[in-house]
Motif scaffolding. Structure first.
Motif, PDB file in Angstrom:
ATOM      1  N   GLU A 303       0.822  -1.218   0.000  1.00 26.51           N
ATOM      2  CA  GLU A 303       0.000   0.000   0.000  1.00 26.51           C
ATOM      3  C   GLU A 303       0.850   1.260   0.000  1.00 26.51           C
ATOM      4  OE1 GLU A 303      -3.537   0.547   1.807  1.00 26.51           O
ATOM      5  OE2 GLU A 303      -4.187  -1.549   1.838  1.00 26.51           O
ATOM      6  N   GLU A 304       2.090   1.148   0.474  1.00 26.81           N
ATOM      7  CA  GLU A 304       2.956   2.322   0.552  1.00 26.81           C
ATOM      8  C   GLU A 304       3.359   2.856  -0.819  1.00 26.81           C
ATOM      9  OE1 GLU A 304       6.314   1.541   2.957  1.00 26.81           O
ATOM     10  OE2 GLU A 304       5.181   1.190   4.806  1.00 26.81           O
ATOM     11  N   TYR A 305       3.377   1.955  -1.836  1.00 23.09           N
ATOM     12  CA  TYR A 305       3.838   2.446  -3.136  1.00 23.09           C
ATOM     13  C   TYR A 305       2.892   2.152  -4.314  1.00 23.09           C
ATOM     14  CZ  TYR A 305       5.652  -2.322  -4.201  1.00 23.09           C
ATOM     15  OH  TYR A 305       5.809  -3.678  -4.439  1.00 23.09           O
ATOM     16  N   LEU A 306       1.828   1.386  -4.087  1.00 29.85           N
ATOM     17  CA  LEU A 306       0.908   1.110  -5.190  1.00 29.85           C
ATOM     18  C   LEU A 306      -0.290   2.056  -5.230  1.00 29.85           C
ATOM     19  CD1 LEU A 306       0.779  -2.812  -5.329  1.00 29.85           C
ATOM     20  CD2 LEU A 306       2.072  -1.234  -6.780  1.00 29.85           C
ATOM     21  N   TRP A 307      -0.414   2.943  -4.214  1.00 33.06           N
ATOM     22  CA  TRP A 307      -1.572   3.837  -4.182  1.00 33.06           C
ATOM     23  C   TRP A 307      -1.715   4.725  -5.425  1.00 33.06           C
ATOM     24  CZ3 TRP A 307      -0.268   8.893  -4.571  1.00 33.06           C
ATOM     25  CH2 TRP A 307       0.995   9.285  -4.115  1.00 33.06           C
ATOM     26  N   PRO A 308      -0.626   5.122  -6.136  1.00 33.66           N
ATOM     27  CA  PRO A 308      -0.839   5.971  -7.315  1.00 33.66           C
ATOM     28  C   PRO A 308      -1.678   5.304  -8.403  1.00 33.66           C
ATOM     29  CG  PRO A 308       1.451   6.086  -6.610  1.00 33.66           C
ATOM     30  CD  PRO A 308       0.817   4.948  -5.861  1.00 33.66           C
ATOM     31  N   TYR A 309      -1.822   3.965  -8.350  1.00 30.72           N
ATOM     32  CA  TYR A 309      -2.581   3.255  -9.379  1.00 30.72           C
ATOM     33  C   TYR A 309      -4.063   3.154  -9.028  1.00 30.72           C
ATOM     34  CZ  TYR A 309       2.140   1.939 -10.751  1.00 30.72           C
ATOM     35  OH  TYR A 309       3.467   1.982 -11.116  1.00 30.72           O
TER      36      TYR A 309
END
Length: 329
Positions: A303-309
């Motif tokens: 969740e720390e890095y996939l939120w932009p999608y």
């Protein structure tokens, strides 16, 4: 004077995490890469002058020797997922690894860490796996006390796995995958870096370690997990290996006929061969437990890095909360 470590491929996905950890350990870090000007972002990992990019190519003896000269330890992170131009599997992953190990031994380096991959096997029908295996054998022949790390699929903010498929969800309602039932054991990039640092410091004994995270899941299950994180609904369609082989052959042919101008970064025949095999830690293999490392779960990081999608990006949670409130009116 503090000790010096040379990290080949130190600006890459795994290498940058090793460089950052070695700087925190107080070591001077020499990041050996083909394009030093593109690796300047590693300098802030330490104090001024502690972390420096230098020119090196694992296909060239002179540049490898110059990068290793004076080093107390060496880490080789160089590897490729597909061939392009003069970067061939055998030259990079077999001959390159052998060159680094041989010159490290000749230069009197105390410790060597080689980043390999689960599935490395010199007798594999996959050129990727076969050259990884050949590279391991050459490393151990030249440097018997080397620490070899074989990670499964590595995940983290800069990965080319979850990021790649998350980006594909923006293209349509269908998410095609090859080998939906193939099992993986994703491992967090910083856990791999921690293991590598232990090899450099001598707190990890010589030998081969297979590194996998706490979860073993099929390709399909991993995609379902990713879709849950980015809050999108997509139909996951398994592409049969026979069909995938034909698709990959056409894409490989296009790259060949274009003399490499069109790079096949989508799917190669060699990748299809690899996807036929599970990518998990082998029974009885040394691993994180032997290093005293508790591997990080995917749910703690994705969740720390996939939120932009997500459809609403960083505002997705606010939008969802607003919808719930409107629904209660």
């Amino acid at each position: 004077m503090s000790k010096l470590v040379t990290i080949f491929g130190g600006s890459g996905f795994v290498g940058r995490y090793i460089a950052r950890r070695m700087a925190k350990e107080g070591w001077r870090v020499r990041v050996a890469v083909r394009r030093p000007n593109e690796a300047l972002f590693v300098r802030p990992y330490g104090v001024v002058g502690q972390v420096e990019p230098v020119l090196a190519n694992v296909r060239d003896d002179a540049s490898v020797r110059a990068a290793i000269h004076g080093a107390d330890a060496v880490v080789n992170c160089v590897g490729i997922l597909s061939e392009r131009g003069r970067n061939r599997f055998d030259q990079v992953q077999a001959e390159g690894a052998a060159r680094v190990a041989r010159i490290a031994a000749e230069e009197g380096v105390a410790r060597l860490v080689q980043i390999s991959a689960i599935g490395a096997d010199a007798h594999s029908d996959s050129a990727y796996a076969a050259t990884k295996g050949a590279g391991e054998a050459a490393v151990l022949e030249a440097f018997p006390t080397a620490v070899i790390l074989r990670p499964s699929i590595v995940f983290g903010p800069e990965d080319q796995f979850f990021n790649r498929f998350a980006a594909m969800t923006r293209l349509g309602p269908v998410l095609p995958v090859v080998g939906a039932d193939t099992r993986f054991q994703p491992v967090y990039v910083d856990d791999v870096a921690q293991a590598a640092v232990m090899g450099v410091l001598g707190t990890a004994g010589p030998g081969i370690y297979e590194l996998g995270g706490p979860d073993v899941e099929s390709f399909r299950a991993l995609m379902q997990r990713m879709l849950g994180v980015i809050r999108r609904r997509r139909l996951i369609v398994n592409v049969p290996f026979a069909v995938a082989g034909i698709m990959a052959a056409v894409l490989d042919l296009v790259q060949t006929l274009s003399l490499g101008l069109i790079h096949n970064g989508m799917l190669t025949r060699d990748q299809v061969r690899n996807l036929r095999r599970d990518n998990v830690v082998g029974e009885g293999r040394m691993g994180f437990a032997d290093l005293g490392i508790s591997p990080t779960a995917m749910e703690a990081v994705l969740e720390e890095y996939l939120w932009p999608y997500r459809p609403g990006g960083q505002y997705s949670e606010i939008k969802e909360t607003a919808r719930h409130l409107r629904g209660q009116e």
